[in-house]
Design a protein around this motif. Structure first.
Motif: not given
Length: 221
Positions: A118-124
């Motif tokens: 999940d890219a959202d986890l990496e961005n977070a």
């Protein structure tokens, strides 16, 4: 049955595949990480080149390696100057052949796993001040661990079964470069069907068990 004669190709094949799969895993993990979400002109062409050994006949791959590693190439000359002899028809050549043919399969599997994070986890994590290395180590790798393990095992299996490229660049030297596939070829060609079946059975059993592990890993998601 001469057990030393039987076990030598098996032990050598496992050693070659272990070293090759470690090299393949490291290279494919790094390249897949950089390529998983990258966008640049020529990406499709670059990845096509990476995947070519997956579809090319092993003899073609072996011929290319024969030229690249030959005594007239800069790689061949550099190796010979460092180690005092040609790289062709050595244990190292067998490792290179196994690594080249195993890379595409490991790369595709690992890249698929990295793309599934999940890219959202990496961005977070980045938004909280994590570096790219920290994101990769603490977010990307743990969440794609099953795919990474599957990629390593599949790369090992592919290297274990390599025949054509290995025969061309490493030959079939008992105790040095004779792997299970080349041993089966020589045994069957010489009429030693009992030995050929024994080696083939060991290869089938080992590959079967490893594929069961991959299947179990995939189902544990």
């Amino acid at each position: 049955m001469d057990w030393n004669h039987f076990l030598d190709p098996i032990g050598l094949s496992i050693q070659i595949s272990v070293v090759a799969s470690i090299l393949v895993f490291a290279a494919s993990l790094f390249i897949a990480w950089r390529m998983a979400k990258a966008r640049f002109w020529g990406k499709a062409l670059f990845e096509t080149v990476l995947l070519l050994p997956l579809v090319l006949p092993p003899t073609v791959v072996g011929f290319v390696l024969l030229v690249v590693l030959g005594r007239r190439s800069w790689i061949g000359k550099a190796y010979e100057s460092l180690f005092g002899g040609p790289i062709l028809f050595t244990w190292e050549a067998a490792v290179i052949a196994a690594a080249v043919v195993a890379f595409p399969l490991a790369y595709r599997t690992i890249k698929t796993g990295l793309q599934g994070v999940d890219a959202d986890l990496e961005n977070a994590a980045r938004a909280m001040g994590a570096s790219e290395w920290q994101v990769f180590r603490y977010i990307t790798v743990p969440l794609s661990a099953r795919s990474l393990a599957s990629g390593y095992i599949l790369g090992f299996c592919r290297g274990l079964g390599e025949f054509g490229a290995t025969l061309m660049v490493a030959g079939n030297i008992p105790g040095r470069t004779q792997t299970i596939p080349t041993a089966i070829y020589v045994a069957s060609d010489g009429g030693s069907m009992t030995m050929a079946w024994a080696w083939a059975g060991s290869m089938i059993l080992l590959s079967f068990l490893l594929l069961l592990v991959v299947d179990r890993i995939s189902k544990d998601r």
